[in-house]
Write a protein that holds these residues in place. Structure first.
Motif, PDB file in Angstrom:
ATOM      1  N   ARG A   1       2.730  36.153  18.467  1.00 25.00           N
ATOM      2  CA  ARG A   1       3.650  36.996  17.699  1.00 25.00           C
ATOM      3  C   ARG A   1       5.081  36.517  17.806  1.00 25.00           C
ATOM      4  NH1 ARG A   1       5.480  41.607  21.230  1.00 25.00           N
ATOM      5  NH2 ARG A   1       4.245  41.415  23.118  1.00 25.00           N
ATOM      6  N   ASP A   2       5.357  35.674  18.767  1.00 22.59           N
ATOM      7  CA  ASP A   2       6.696  35.083  18.854  1.00 22.59           C
ATOM      8  C   ASP A   2       6.628  33.881  19.785  1.00 22.59           C
ATOM      9  OD1 ASP A   2       9.354  34.665  18.484  1.00 22.59           O
ATOM     10  OD2 ASP A   2      10.005  36.658  19.109  1.00 22.59           O
ATOM     11  N   MET A   3       7.682  33.076  19.772  1.00 22.73           N
ATOM     12  CA  MET A   3       7.763  31.977  20.723  1.00 22.73           C
ATOM     13  C   MET A   3       8.624  32.424  21.896  1.00 22.73           C
ATOM     14  SD  MET A   3       7.998  28.421  18.755  1.00 22.73           S
ATOM     15  CE  MET A   3       8.750  28.712  17.193  1.00 22.73           C
ATOM     16  N   VAL A   4       8.123  32.245  23.101  1.00 21.67           N
ATOM     17  CA  VAL A   4       8.861  32.691  24.284  1.00 21.67           C
ATOM     18  C   VAL A   4      10.007  31.725  24.555  1.00 21.67           C
ATOM     19  CG1 VAL A   4       8.679  33.242  26.728  1.00 21.67           C
ATOM     20  CG2 VAL A   4       6.762  33.689  25.223  1.00 21.67           C
ATOM     21  N   ALA A   5      11.191  32.266  24.782  1.00 23.03           N
ATOM     22  CA  ALA A   5      12.352  31.457  25.153  1.00 23.03           C
ATOM     23  C   ALA A   5      12.669  31.730  26.616  1.00 23.03           C
ATOM     24  CB  ALA A   5      13.549  31.812  24.271  1.00 23.03           C
ATOM     25  N   ALA A   6      12.987  30.680  27.352  1.00 31.07           N
ATOM     26  CA  ALA A   6      13.254  30.875  28.772  1.00 31.07           C
ATOM     27  C   ALA A   6      14.491  30.107  29.201  1.00 31.07           C
ATOM     28  CB  ALA A   6      12.044  30.422  29.600  1.00 31.07           C
ATOM     29  N   VAL A   7      15.249  30.719  30.077  1.00 29.01           N
ATOM     30  CA  VAL A   7      16.434  30.078  30.662  1.00 29.01           C
ATOM     31  C   VAL A   7      16.723  30.765  31.993  1.00 29.01           C
ATOM     32  CG1 VAL A   7      18.234  31.558  29.633  1.00 29.01           C
ATOM     33  CG2 VAL A   7      18.708  29.134  30.045  1.00 29.01           C
ATOM     34  N   ALA A  43      12.114  34.591  31.248  1.00 30.24           N
ATOM     35  CA  ALA A  43      11.520  34.265  29.951  1.00 30.24           C
ATOM     36  C   ALA A  43      11.517  35.527  29.112  1.00 30.24           C
ATOM     37  CB  ALA A  43      10.095  33.747  30.112  1.00 30.24           C
ATOM     38  N   MET A  44      11.861  35.391  27.837  1.00 32.88           N
ATOM     39  CA  MET A  44      12.017  36.564  26.994  1.00 32.88           C
ATOM     40  C   MET A  44      11.328  36.354  25.653  1.00 32.88           C
ATOM     41  SD  MET A  44      15.565  38.303  25.790  1.00 32.88           S
ATOM     42  CE  MET A  44      16.120  39.102  27.272  1.00 32.88           C
ATOM     43  N   ILE A  45      10.794  37.447  25.098  1.00 28.67           N
ATOM     44  CA  ILE A  45      10.285  37.415  23.726  1.00 28.67           C
ATOM     45  C   ILE A  45      11.471  37.758  22.830  1.00 28.67           C
ATOM     46  CG2 ILE A  45       8.595  38.377  22.135  1.00 28.67           C
ATOM     47  CD1 ILE A  45       6.948  39.216  24.594  1.00 28.67           C
ATOM     48  N   PRO A  46      12.015  36.793  22.104  1.00 28.13           N
ATOM     49  CA  PRO A  46      13.293  37.009  21.435  1.00 28.13           C
ATOM     50  C   PRO A  46      13.283  38.150  20.417  1.00 28.13           C
ATOM     51  CG  PRO A  46      12.670  34.699  21.362  1.00 28.13           C
ATOM     52  CD  PRO A  46      11.500  35.435  21.886  1.00 28.13           C
ATOM     53  N   SER A  47      12.155  38.364  19.722  1.00 34.55           N
ATOM     54  CA  SER A  47      12.180  39.370  18.652  1.00 34.55           C
ATOM     55  C   SER A  47      12.207  40.795  19.201  1.00 34.55           C
ATOM     56  CB  SER A  47      10.985  39.186  17.719  1.00 34.55           C
ATOM     57  OG  SER A  47       9.788  39.343  18.439  1.00 34.55           O
ATOM     58  N   THR A  48      11.710  40.992  20.418  1.00 32.54           N
ATOM     59  CA  THR A  48      11.686  42.349  20.956  1.00 32.54           C
ATOM     60  C   THR A  48      12.595  42.525  22.166  1.00 32.54           C
ATOM     61  OG1 THR A  48       9.843  41.832  22.412  1.00 32.54           O
ATOM     62  CG2 THR A  48       9.289  42.671  20.238  1.00 32.54           C
ATOM     63  N   PRO A  66       6.032  31.296  14.216  1.00 31.34           N
ATOM     64  CA  PRO A  66       5.793  32.580  14.873  1.00 31.34           C
ATOM     65  C   PRO A  66       7.092  33.259  15.287  1.00 31.34           C
ATOM     66  CG  PRO A  66       4.317  30.928  15.754  1.00 31.34           C
ATOM     67  CD  PRO A  66       5.242  30.218  14.836  1.00 31.34           C
ATOM     68  N   GLY A  67       7.167  34.550  15.044  1.00 30.92           N
ATOM     69  CA  GLY A  67       8.342  35.320  15.443  1.00 30.92           C
ATOM     70  C   GLY A  67       9.446  35.340  14.420  1.00 30.92           C
ATOM     71  N   GLU A  68       9.271  34.597  13.343  1.00 29.77           N
ATOM     72  CA  GLU A  68      10.310  34.564  12.318  1.00 29.77           C
ATOM     73  C   GLU A  68      10.225  35.833  11.463  1.00 29.77           C
ATOM     74  OE1 GLU A  68      10.188  30.982  10.072  1.00 29.77           O
ATOM     75  OE2 GLU A  68      11.842  31.587   8.774  1.00 29.77           O
ATOM     76  N   VAL A  69      11.379  36.438  11.172  1.00 27.33           N
ATOM     77  CA  VAL A  69      11.386  37.623  10.311  1.00 27.33           C
ATOM     78  C   VAL A  69      11.221  37.159   8.869  1.00 27.33           C
ATOM     79  CG1 VAL A  69      12.634  39.702   9.655  1.00 27.33           C
ATOM     80  CG2 VAL A  69      12.962  38.740  11.922  1.00 27.33           C
ATOM     81  N   ASN A  91      10.239  45.496   9.984  1.00 27.73           N
ATOM     82  CA  ASN A  91      10.224  44.074   9.624  1.00 27.73           C
ATOM     83  C   ASN A  91       8.814  43.503   9.571  1.00 27.73           C
ATOM     84  OD1 ASN A  91      12.963  44.248   9.673  1.00 27.73           O
ATOM     85  ND2 ASN A  91      13.201  43.249  11.668  1.00 27.73           N
ATOM     86  N   ILE A  92       8.676  42.444   8.796  1.00 28.09           N
ATOM     87  CA  ILE A  92       7.433  41.680   8.812  1.00 28.09           C
ATOM     88  C   ILE A  92       7.724  40.325   9.445  1.00 28.09           C
ATOM     89  CG2 ILE A  92       5.696  40.532   7.396  1.00 28.09           C
ATOM     90  CD1 ILE A  92       5.881  42.834   5.465  1.00 28.09           C
ATOM     91  N   TYR A  93       6.883  39.964  10.425  1.00 30.63           N
ATOM     92  CA  TYR A  93       7.067  38.723  11.162  1.00 30.63           C
ATOM     93  C   TYR A  93       5.892  37.784  10.887  1.00 30.63           C
ATOM     94  CZ  TYR A  93      10.418  41.322  14.077  1.00 30.63           C
ATOM     95  OH  TYR A  93      11.460  42.060  14.534  1.00 30.63           O
ATOM     96  N   ALA A  94       6.129  36.494  11.106  1.00 29.35           N
ATOM     97  CA  ALA A  94       5.033  35.527  11.035  1.00 29.35           C
ATOM     98  C   ALA A  94       4.293  35.519  12.366  1.00 29.35           C
ATOM     99  CB  ALA A  94       5.573  34.134  10.729  1.00 29.35           C
ATOM    100  N   ASN A  95       3.009  35.237  12.294  1.00 28.45           N
ATOM    101  CA  ASN A  95       2.118  35.291  13.438  1.00 28.45           C
ATOM    102  C   ASN A  95       1.665  33.906  13.836  1.00 28.45           C
ATOM    103  OD1 ASN A  95       0.647  36.643  15.256  1.00 28.45           O
ATOM    104  ND2 ASN A  95      -0.763  37.589  13.815  1.00 28.45           N
ATOM    105  N   GLN A  96       1.829  32.960  12.924  1.00 21.93           N
ATOM    106  CA  GLN A  96       1.236  31.642  13.055  1.00 21.93           C
ATOM    107  C   GLN A  96       2.100  30.673  12.251  1.00 21.93           C
ATOM    108  OE1 GLN A  96      -2.706  31.487  11.424  1.00 21.93           O
ATOM    109  NE2 GLN A  96      -3.409  29.985  12.895  1.00 21.93           N
TER     110      GLN A  96
END
Lengths: 240, 296
Positions: free
Chosen positions: A146-152, A183-188, B20-23, B42-47
């Motif tokens: 559902r998102d790419m994890v970003a870490a720093v 590490a964080m899930i940027p969208s949430t 993934p994660g893009e709005v 919002n709608i996000y991409a999953n893949q």
């Protein structure tokens, strides 16, 4: 004496220079490269593929398996002993835990997705770079996430809250240091990894995390751009 | 309601590469489909994939993915092992398939016969998936048009997500490569491709396939490939559709009702016969000793 100005001239909330790429390992199902300052990580994803041994099978969803490895010549001049160590096993485990919340492997029960991370050069913040690279590689492999994890890493160096410590800051000799890889899930804004080396009060931790927010967005941006750049390249080649 | 509608906005364009994660869109007016999800407004991409906007529905076509077995897919599999009553087939996915004896051949096979005489280990077969369970246990069959053992030729692998592009609309891309190079070519849905013919033409066909893989997401692929093949072979090529009998669409005709999507298909079967209904007029069964047969 407190740490007022960072030794390399960065602002407290500034990261080192970031380079992110996707598709760097052609034979892998997906791959990523993440360089932050002098710390660089390569990640390769294979799978989902058949999972051995069978007793590790999860019949409900696929398993995510990370292997973190620092190359023998990657440290601070002292040779890193090759092969798995207590440290690299721990980091492999926390990486799995950091990445699992975003991945959806319910389509491939009993299977495994392998993520291999190699670090040819390290200057602190290696597990964060590894997580950032692994996210790129997994997205590149087409794994549902559902998102790419970003870490720093964030931290306190002799009283100064800073973002992305390098080795010199992490091993600061004249004052207390707290090194906190996050590490964080940027969208949430959810945090999937939080470890700490050293001491920091709750207020300091909160301040350090708050200060790092733009850095996470910056890393997320770099990760997304890396994958898009890969496909834009092919499109550009066609036009020529 | 109207306020929400006014705010709805698409943030990306049709046929953009999304990650993934893009709005993708804001507001409640757009609907998430395959490869996308909604969180709050919002709608996000999953893949990672190519975004397709169909009216208000947003979906993505994956740009890379591992093959997962799907019912009715025609695949090229490698014989991995020989079982007591069939063969184990490597499907180029995390799950191997079983080819049972009764679905392997029309020939009569004697009890205890040597199964390697039919399919030996490391041989390749074109087969069709006829059953997939929720745990992705797979059964394949060799009974059907075009399903056979492959002899000679060579095998290459392509990313399973690129197979639809490689086949083209109604097999047009495959037909084009075949007519340009004059070789035999079979594309399995699992990303395994079999080529057989003049070695130089085989190499040319592989080059074409790699080019398709690389440029699959750039619009105008068929035209571009046509020009490229014409330049390479010096032949004039016409884009044609595949004849019905060797078509890649092996699905039975659609029945009424909503189409199901995703890798899981068959729920618990309802048609299995469980004997006569017991809840008839005779009422519920009583406890106690069973009544014997009626006395004469």
């Amino acid at each position: 004496m407190a740490y007022k100005k960072r030794h390399d001239g960065r602002k407290p909330a500034e990261t080192r220079k970031i380079i992110a790429k996707a598709g760097v390992i052609p034979k892998a199902d997906g791959s990523g490269y993440f360089k932050i300052g002098d710390t660089e990580a390569y990640a390769a994803v294979y799978g989902p593929h058949e999972f051995h041994p069978r007793n590790k099978h999860d019949p409900k969803r696929g398993t995510l398996r990370c292997t973190y490895n620092m190359m023998p010549f990657s440290g601070q001049g002292n040779r890193v002993r090759p092969g798995p160590s207590r440290r690299s096993k721990e980091i492999s485990l926390v990486m799995e835990n950091a990445l699992r919340p975003v991945t959806d492997l319910s389509d491939c029960p009993n299977a495994v997705v392998d993520v291999f991370i190699e670090l040819p050069q390290t200057d602190a913040g290696s597990r964060c770079a590894a997580i950032s690279a692994a996210s790129i590689a997994m997205a590149d492999a087409g794994i549902k996430m559902r998102d790419m994890v970003a870490a720093v890493a964030v931290g306190m160096v002799d009283g100064l809250p800073v973002v992305d410590l390098d080795y010199e800051e992490e091993a600061w000799k004249t004052g207390d240091v707290a090194d906190i890889p996050v590490a964080m899930i940027p969208s949430t804004g959810e945090i999937t990894l939080l470890q700490m080396d050293g001491h920091a009060s709750t207020a300091e931790l909160k301040k350090a995390l708050e200060q790092a927010k733009p850095a996470f967005q910056q890393i997320a941006e770099a990760q997304r751009a890396a994958i898009k750049a890969r496909y834009a390249e092919a499109a550009k080649k066609v036009k020529e | 309601m109207t306020a929400a509608k006014e705010k709805s906005a698409l943030l990306v364009k049709d046929h953009d590469v999304v990650v993934p994660g893009e709005v993708l869109a804001q507001g409640m007016e757009y609907l998430p489909s395959q490869g996308t999800y909604r969180k709050d407004e919002n709608i996000y991409a999953n893949q990672t994939g190519l975004l397709i906007v169909e009216g208000k529905v947003l979906k993505t076509i994956p740009l890379a993915s591992a093959y997962l077995p799907k019912k009715y897919d025609v695949i090229i599999g490698r014989v991995q092992d020989i079982l007591m009553t069939g063969w184990r087939i490597d499907t180029n996915s995390p799950y191997s398939a079983v080819l049972p004896l009764k679905d392997a051949t029309f020939d009569y096979i004697k009890k205890g016969a040597d199964l390697t005489a039919f399919f030996n280990i490391d041989e390749y077969v074109v087969c069709k998936i006829f059953q997939v369970t929720s745990q992705n246990l797979v059964d394949v069959s060799m009974k059907g048009p075009g399903l056979r053992k492959l002899q000679g030729g060579r095998i290459i692998k392509v990313n399973a997500a690129k197979v639809p592009r490689l086949i083209g609309k109604r097999g047009s891309m495959v037909m084009m490569i075949k007519s340009a190079t004059g070789i035999q070519l079979i594309v399995g849905q699992n990303g395994i491709v079999w080529l057989n013919g003049d070695p130089e033409q085989e190499v040319l066909a592989i080059e074409a396939i790699r080019k398709i893989e690389e440029e699959a997401h750039v619009p105008g692929l068929t035209e571009r490939m046509k020009k490229w093949l014409e330049k390479k072979t010096g032949k004039k090529i016409e884009i044609q559709e595949m004849p019905e009998e060797e078509s890649y669409d092996h699905r039975p005709p659609r029945r009424d009702g909503p189409r199901r999507d995703g890798p899981r298909r068959d729920g618990p079967r309802r048609d299995s016969y469980r004997g006569p209904r017991r809840d008839g007029p005779s009422g519920p069964r009583r406890d106690g000793p069973r009544r014997g047969p009626p006395r004469r």
